[in-house]
Design a protein around this motif. Sequence first.
Motif, PDB file in Angstrom:
ATOM      1  N   TRP A 153      -5.548  10.934   4.364  1.00 41.58           N
ATOM      2  CA  TRP A 153      -6.000  10.873   3.002  1.00 41.58           C
ATOM      3  C   TRP A 153      -6.922  10.098   2.739  1.00 41.58           C
ATOM      4  CZ3 TRP A 153      -1.656  11.975  -1.201  1.00 41.58           C
ATOM      5  CH2 TRP A 153      -1.185  13.129  -0.913  1.00 41.58           C
ATOM      6  N   ARG A 154      -7.670  10.317   1.783  1.00 41.69           N
ATOM      7  CA  ARG A 154      -8.634   9.399   1.305  1.00 41.69           C
ATOM      8  C   ARG A 154      -8.369   8.455   0.134  1.00 41.69           C
ATOM      9  NH1 ARG A 154     -14.335   9.151   2.058  1.00 41.69           N
ATOM     10  NH2 ARG A 154     -15.618   8.798   0.410  1.00 41.69           N
ATOM     11  N   LEU A 155      -8.148   7.349   0.520  1.00 42.95           N
ATOM     12  CA  LEU A 155      -7.400   6.582  -0.670  1.00 42.95           C
ATOM     13  C   LEU A 155      -8.238   6.646  -2.035  1.00 42.95           C
ATOM     14  CD1 LEU A 155      -4.972   4.748  -1.293  1.00 42.95           C
ATOM     15  CD2 LEU A 155      -6.216   2.691  -0.672  1.00 42.95           C
ATOM     16  N   LEU A 210       0.950  -1.278   0.008  1.00 40.99           N
ATOM     17  CA  LEU A 210      -0.050   0.103   0.033  1.00 40.99           C
ATOM     18  C   LEU A 210       1.008   1.302  -0.098  1.00 40.99           C
ATOM     19  CD1 LEU A 210      -2.836  -0.404   2.517  1.00 40.99           C
ATOM     20  CD2 LEU A 210      -3.029  -0.029  -0.143  1.00 40.99           C
ATOM     21  N   PRO A 211       0.546   2.284  -0.595  1.00 41.10           N
ATOM     22  CA  PRO A 211       1.152   3.488  -0.553  1.00 41.10           C
ATOM     23  C   PRO A 211       1.230   4.149   0.718  1.00 41.10           C
ATOM     24  CG  PRO A 211      -0.677   3.728  -1.870  1.00 41.10           C
ATOM     25  CD  PRO A 211      -0.922   2.353  -1.542  1.00 41.10           C
ATOM     26  N   GLN A 212       2.392   4.719   0.871  1.00 38.87           N
ATOM     27  CA  GLN A 212       2.436   5.440   2.581  1.00 38.87           C
ATOM     28  C   GLN A 212       1.931   6.728   2.229  1.00 38.87           C
ATOM     29  OE1 GLN A 212       6.593   5.103   3.392  1.00 38.87           O
ATOM     30  NE2 GLN A 212       6.357   3.100   4.356  1.00 38.87           N
ATOM     31  N   MET A 213       0.564   6.729   2.485  1.00 37.68           N
ATOM     32  CA  MET A 213      -0.102   8.053   2.510  1.00 37.68           C
ATOM     33  C   MET A 213      -0.409   8.305   3.548  1.00 37.68           C
ATOM     34  SD  MET A 213      -2.811   7.938  -0.411  1.00 37.68           S
ATOM     35  CE  MET A 213      -2.333   7.547  -2.140  1.00 37.68           C
ATOM     36  N   PRO A 214      -0.460   9.685   4.097  1.00 38.03           N
ATOM     37  CA  PRO A 214      -1.125   9.962   5.326  1.00 38.03           C
ATOM     38  C   PRO A 214      -2.242   9.414   5.893  1.00 38.03           C
ATOM     39  CG  PRO A 214      -0.309  11.854   4.319  1.00 38.03           C
ATOM     40  CD  PRO A 214      -0.104  10.769   3.556  1.00 38.03           C
ATOM     41  N   PHE A 256      -9.439  14.262   1.661  1.00 39.34           N
ATOM     42  CA  PHE A 256      -9.403  13.668   2.782  1.00 39.34           C
ATOM     43  C   PHE A 256     -10.486  12.866   3.768  1.00 39.34           C
ATOM     44  CE2 PHE A 256      -6.560  17.699   3.346  1.00 39.34           C
ATOM     45  CZ  PHE A 256      -5.577  17.034   3.706  1.00 39.34           C
ATOM     46  N   LYS A 259      -0.098  17.039   1.916  1.00 45.41           N
ATOM     47  CA  LYS A 259       0.629  15.877   2.449  1.00 45.41           C
ATOM     48  C   LYS A 259       1.101  16.228   3.927  1.00 45.41           C
ATOM     49  CE  LYS A 259       4.657  13.467   0.929  1.00 45.41           C
ATOM     50  NZ  LYS A 259       5.221  12.556  -0.113  1.00 45.41           N
ATOM     51  N   LYS A 274      -7.618   8.882  -4.645  1.00 41.14           N
ATOM     52  CA  LYS A 274      -6.567   9.231  -5.056  1.00 41.14           C
ATOM     53  C   LYS A 274      -6.231   8.301  -6.462  1.00 41.14           C
ATOM     54  CE  LYS A 274      -5.591  11.869  -1.992  1.00 41.14           C
ATOM     55  NZ  LYS A 274      -7.094  11.753  -1.584  1.00 41.14           N
ATOM     56  N   PRO A 275      -5.381   8.491  -7.583  1.00 35.68           N
ATOM     57  CA  PRO A 275      -4.658   9.996  -7.456  1.00 35.68           C
ATOM     58  C   PRO A 275      -5.378  11.109  -7.509  1.00 35.68           C
ATOM     59  CG  PRO A 275      -4.579   9.086  -9.754  1.00 35.68           C
ATOM     60  CD  PRO A 275      -5.195   7.802  -8.727  1.00 35.68           C
TER      61      PRO A 275
END
Lengths: 81, 81, 360, 360, 250, 250, 188, 188
Positions: E11-13, E4-8, E62, E31, E16-17
Amino acid sequence: MSVALKTFSHKGEKGYWTVFPGLCKGCGLCVEKCPKDCLKWSDQLGVYGTPTIEPEMDKCIACGICANVCPDCAITVEKNK
Amino acid sequence: MSVALKTFSHKGEKGYWTVFPGLCKGCGLCVEKCPKDCLKWSDQLGVYGTPTIEPEMDKCIACGICANVCPDCAITVEKNK
Amino acid sequence: MSEKPIQGEKRVFMTGNEVVAWAALAAKADIMYGYPITPQNEIMHYWTRMAPKFGRKFLQTEDELSAGFTTLGGVLSGRKAFTATAGPGNTLMQEPLSMAEMMRIPSVVVIQQRGGPSTATVIYSQQEVTMTTFGGNGEGFRIVYSTSSHQELFDYTIKAFNTAWKYRFPTFVLADGYQAKMRESLSIYDPEEKGIELVKPEAAIGKPAVDGKKEPVHVRNTYNTEEELLAVLTGYMEDYQKCAPEIIEYQEFDCDDADVVVVSHGVVSRAAKGAVQELRKEGLKAGFFRPVTLRPFPADQLRSVADKTKTLLFVESAFGQMAKLAKEGIFGSTVNVDTLFKPGVGITSEEIVAKVKGLL
Amino acid sequence: MSEKPIQGEKRVFMTGNEVVAWAALAAKADIMYGYPITPQNEIMHYWTRMAPKFGRKFLQTEDELSAGFTTLGGVLSGRKAFTATAGPGNTLMQEPLSMAEMMRIPSVVVIQQRGGPSTATVIYSQQEVTMTTFGGNGEGFRIVYSTSSHQELFDYTIKAFNTAWKYRFPTFVLADGYQAKMRESLSIYDPEEKGIELVKPEAAIGKPAVDGKKEPVHVRNTYNTEEELLAVLTGYMEDYQKCAPEIIEYQEFDCDDADVVVVSHGVVSRAAKGAVQELRKEGLKAGFFRPVTLRPFPADQLRSVADKTKTLLFVESAFGQMAKLAKEGIFGSTVNVDTLFKPGVGITSEEIVAKVKGLL
Amino acid sequence: MSTLPQMPKSWRLESKPHKFCPGCGHGLVLKALGEAIDELGIQDRVAFGCDIGCSLLAWDFFNVDTVQTHHGRTTPVMTGIKRANPDIICIAYMGDGGGYAIGSQHLVNAAARNERITAILVNNCNYAMTGGQMAPTTLPGMKTETSPYGRDVEQSGYPTQGPEMVAAITREGAYVARGTIANLKQLKSYLKKALENQMAGNGFSFVESLASCPTNWRTNAKDTWAFVEQEMPKYFKVGEIKNPAEKGDE
Amino acid sequence: MSTLPQMPKSWRLESKPHKFCPGCGHGLVLKALGEAIDELGIQDRVAFGCDIGCSLLAWDFFNVDTVQTHHGRTTPVMTGIKRANPDIICIAYMGDGGGYAIGSQHLVNAAARNERITAILVNNCNYAMTGGQMAPTTLPGMKTETSPYGRDVEQSGYPTQGPEMVAAITREGAYVARGTIANLKQLKSYLKKALENQMAGNGFSFVESLASCPTNWRTNAKDTWAFVEQEMPKYFKVGEIKNPAEKGDE
Amino acid sequence: MAKAIKIALAGEGGQGVQSVAQIIAEAANEEGREALYIPNFGVEQRGGVSVAFLQIGEEQIGSPKFQTADIVVALSDRAVRRTRQYVDGNTTFVYDSSIEGVEKDIPQNAGRILAIPAVETSRTELHPRVFNIIIMGAVIKATNVVSEDQARAAIEKKLGYKFEQNPKLRELNFKAITRGMELVEKAQ
Amino acid sequence: MAKAIKIALAGEGGQGVQSVAQIIAEAANEEGREALYIPNFGVEQRGGVSVAFLQIGEEQIGSPKFQTADIVVALSDRAVRRTRQYVDGNTTFVYDSSIEGVEKDIPQNAGRILAIPAVETSRTELHPRVFNIIIMGAVIKATNVVSEDQARAAIEKKLGYKFEQNPKLRELNFKAITRGMELVEKAQ
Ligand SMILES: Cc1ncc(C[n+]2csc(CCOP(=O)(O)OP(=O)(O)O)c2C)c(N)n1
Ligand SMILES: Cc1ncc(C[n+]2csc(CCOP(=O)(O)OP(=O)(O)O)c2C)c(N)n1
Ligand code: SF4
Ligand code: SF4
Ligand code: SF4
Ligand code: SF4
Ligand code: SF4
Ligand code: SF4
Ligand SMILES: [Mg+2]
Ligand SMILES: [Mg+2]
């Protein structure tokens, strides 16, 4: 999430480096900031159909700067312990 | 100018003092500022039907402060030369 | 520096926003005041590129309130000043425009309508008709031209300055995002070479002294009693009604024997025109009516059409904002009324044809 | 602290602005946001005096844009929030209100109309009808109650909160400077004690987590394509048309056999009522019709009156802003129409009587 | 080995993008903000308001309650929420056009009233959403769509010093800083302080961030960084300007 | 032996007595302004714009071209005039509500753009025309119609420091000062400098004046002076804040 | 009224569909025909699919946008999905044969469906840079809205200043047009 | 509909016409009658004449303002000039006999014209402070809109708190009412 989270991972001496092409927009901000100059454009295309990036893992020190400066969180770097 | 320019003038040792009741609104700002405390309310009414002012000329030094602070330019003071 | 922006007449192919900039140059506009908003931006973009070459000026303000009020300042000082806006910017512009109405300041405003209400879309609509004709806390002492093509955008932008300065009512060129952004051909020209006289502006503020004597001017928009205000407004209304017949413009064809007359304005009237032509080709009795001035509205003209036909079909990219003007204008008519309303969305000939066929 | 502002029912004698403040308290309004403008100021004056005693809040903002947008914030957070304005303030308020329309934010706004356009007078008019019913770059998804007396100001201010929160359209109480500043008697009461249920507000933003889990809410007013917008607006229009019959209110009397029906709204309808009564006493066939909701407009109701009478006389302290709503509402009717328009000025029974007699 | 990408976390996956352009500074500011929210553990208590401007693209960015407002009006909307329900942590997110031009009356008056909200302003030297017009922050000589011959300071003045202006009208309790996407750690620390300042009930907090807009600047990655790191700081001084934690700042 | 009142030449005798209340500070500021205009000999070149607020009562005050505008909008109207015709000497006259609240975006942006106009702001600690509501400048604890229990700085912040804010966003060429009706000579000198600064084409000039509003303060003459001379200066520092004539003020 | 020909072109940001549409429109205009071209635009264009709406006819064009096109050209997977809506039984649907994973998305209701190897041709035979000119050739072949000559003239007008510096570029572009036309011919 | 009685009171700022109107209105309201009172207001009230419009009747009042009054009371020269417009043949026009220089301005079309020495009475007999209460007495006498008792009660309600501290004030006020009524009686 409109694009499946395909990943391209690379293992290096210092760590484990992954890009998510489905997130990468090919902006190049990471390329410019890599202190080891080890990121280059890849044949793989990112989410907008532009090239994504790949590392030269022999140079990569797993500092994580590329991941940090990516506005799209398209890179993760895990330092080896 | 809705009211005729009636004047009440007073001659003193130091100068010549005039009030225009048609301009005086009876605010009293002049009264408070006179350094010689020589202004008092008059029986004459000003433009709004409120009392206007008159000086005690024996105290007046014709300094012109009262004229200066009047927001309505209802006073003129001429110093004797 | 100040040679003519356009020599003679020439055919060009450009966006509507570019057309407006050229037209304002041709109309000898002195200064544009503006604040960015899509789809109006390129008017400013072209103006800022071209204006300095012809000694004209530009000021980018902090918002549309300021764009409107600086425009009024420019006009008061005797310069041909204009601004352009859209959507929420048009909403804000109603405050300065209400002052222009009250003080009879001949300001010119170009509106490129976008989707509403609120931010909505930056694209297109005909939803700013009510606001542009009657916005603010007033009585609609304004003149509004609704254009449908780049040629008209050019012609009416030039005309708007003349109308404003002649009658001294704020004047609007009401177009939309489609007209703003599309490219098509038109002829641009120098109006004076074509015999179009350009009305001379006149200063209210800063008029030079005459024979060394300056008569100061005092202009205001506030009155102390109700009766004072009534007197002023009654005079304005008389002026407005007197000049309205001179100002009103409209188009119609094929109405005499029509069973259905399609009533539309602006860019939608292009589709309506095509639809009526198509229907006639098929032998169906359709007619076409288009108000060019939405304010003053060509009420008498539409009424005589209504008297001849069975049904008026109002077609708009809005929920009947033009239809309201029309109905109040021809009140008393018993013509049938039908509608094709698509707020914020374009309307094609095909849709109109289908709708009319359904009515026949 | 939070005991009921009004116990039981009592007869009082006060200004209309004071009435509004009491009504908002009685309706359990939580917070008022406002910016000073005559003749609305005393609503804030009374509110700031009374609100703290009942745990209610107040914020004075930097302008009407802010008063409107803070009000929307208050409502989004699930509080009964309201504001009040007039004239140029109402013009500015159209920007936030267009957002309220688009996002279905149940805001309540009290308007005390003053002379227009522009600053004009601080006194009185009925010139904010077009703007209050259809202002901004939208389609008038709003509800507007036009009051005529202090009792109504009280009743409809309470009702406005209910209507807004029930149907989720921004709701206006449209009064005027006369109603704001005059004193007359009325009964004030606690609505719940009277059996009037107060609709409960609900938070959009800041709703507490349920079972430790918070479902975030995302609200917006911008759409990317024309079609998305059309779909949203079409839904709103359907909602609006569906609830309109429940919301519409009007008054009429003596219309059945009337030769002339006087149509008026707001404070002018008081004079109209007196005039019609007077005329009837003289044996003259006059009738009375008054829309209480200007939006939605009681079109069917007025139409059936129009069908029975010879002439509708529109009487307004404006140049026919209500008349426009009426004419579009009853389009197709062939009733005669006459007008008595005095923008920005009060109208007396005597004038109406004289006018009607001239028509008979 | 991450899949999984390291997003905060905030953040609302699903969105994304995100909708910002390649290389857009908004992504970096958000970010830093997302990480600040994560670290403070306030995701469930935050209300995020975004302005019209490219900020609007964050309307579903978010996993926090979000309201998209009008151009320049995010400050009053969030003020309205905060006043009505002080438990909510209110963030007003805007661009330089929204904050320093059309919404400047709201910004300065919220600051003067010491509203307990956190305003975050993305300074990208232009009106980006509308296609790159001159903004109050456009640098002298910089070409934009409405300064095609370069910003002329004689005509248009110097770039607006936003945080300095805000600082000039705030009193005790306010927090004011200018960060940059060129120093994300610092930016995050400013954002955290700004949020903490709100949570402590001290007063208004304001963070401007220098940020990139490669689309309208028409820059490649290298020039983008050069502009952010070398050009912008010539006119915009990065650092804390007002900090209630420090003594004697009044 | 005068038979005519000694008014500034630029005052319009036909509209006197003016429409301001007894003891109103507007009268004094306009007297200082009138004298400044007289002394500079610019009566025929001045355009005077007055805001809505008690300022509007000055719509026929001077024998100079005058335009009465909207509440808060005098700055843009005069800016518009100046931009279109730079020969006109433009004065934007407004109250503290008009300048610091509803029109603050215009004030700060005109300052930032260094518009060559002169803005004069009458600070009387309240919204006077509308009957005495709280203004951005209302003093802490001061009772007004919308702060009936006294201005609460926790809720409403401290009085706005207008000239200080304006100074913070102006650069070279601007003139910024705060005068008071308690020192008319000084006030006149500030106004003259402000006008001269415009005439020299240097840039924006701004003068706030502390002024009385006995009607809404409900003060007698003595208390009026006391408030102007003792209370107001506690929060508003009189003096020149920015002067292009002086070196090193940047 | 002779009906105008309606063309929708869609692709990713870098693929140059807007300039193709604009050049064709200008070419038609030069031929004295009526042309109307409008790009799509919205708030989220940043990474969105770019669509060009183009109409060419003998009389003034009606509505600037349309519901169904005579020809739709889609140059990416997202473009295919975005432009399905403009297709009906009279539409020629053209897409690049290199696009992957869109089998299910090709609008089967189209009158004709043409897959052309434009990407490949540009890469292998010519130059990626002239990809959009190949598309232009394809469009004018499929629609006959302008002559090949006029198309060349329009390109010359638009890019002439570049050709001055690098005459090879001219050749490359003109070849691209011809190849684009051929691709359509072959696919038909 | 029994017509309401229409009253216009006008004076200088300090003369207290608004409070007179308000007290009378409240007194009428207490009597269960319908009363409507509205002051004039505008932007230039600062030094302007203050006018109070008051109507009292049995049913809800119509328009808050009116064109002509049943009784007009003018207390200064400017007030006389300002209120001429509200006078017609049915109007009783009351003014203070001390006003100078208004001979030409007195509306001769009035039904009745009464000059009453209210200023003088207040100065010489009572106290300048109760000038407006004398006027109030005059108005209720001239119109009978409220009873003297009710007027007293209304004053008591309004000023009761002051009377507590200074009972002499009550007496003064009540006397003022009576004197006001007498002045009108005499003038008639
Ligand atoms: C009232 C109003 N005026 C203008 C606009 C158009 N508009 C939308 S975004 C924008 C500029 C945004 O610039 P900025 O605030 O700097 O944000 P950025 O896009 O640069 O992040 C403008 C002018 C609008 N939506 N509403
Ligand atoms: C848009 C708008 N909002 C509100 C008003 C009402 N209004 C008129 S004057 C004024 C206050 C004036 O205060 P200030 O600017 O301080 O001037 P002052 O009267 O104190 O000299 C207000 C709020 C208005 N005319 N227009
Ligand atoms: S981790 Fe560091 S060294 Fe490795 S690619 Fe990223 S920036 Fe370069
Ligand atoms: S910074 Fe991120 S989006 Fe940009 S090129 Fe690198 S990985 Fe891709
Ligand atoms: S001139 Fe001076 S001393 Fe004389 S009355 Fe005036 S202030 Fe007093
Ligand atoms: S200052 Fe002027 S107006 Fe006031 S009392 Fe003195 S003379 Fe009269
Ligand atoms: S236009 Fe600029 S600010 Fe907007 S999303 Fe693109 S890069 Fe970011
Ligand atoms: S209300 Fe105050 S500011 Fe206005 S005129 Fe009266 S004293 Fe002056
Ligand atoms: Mg920006
Ligand atoms: Mg003030």
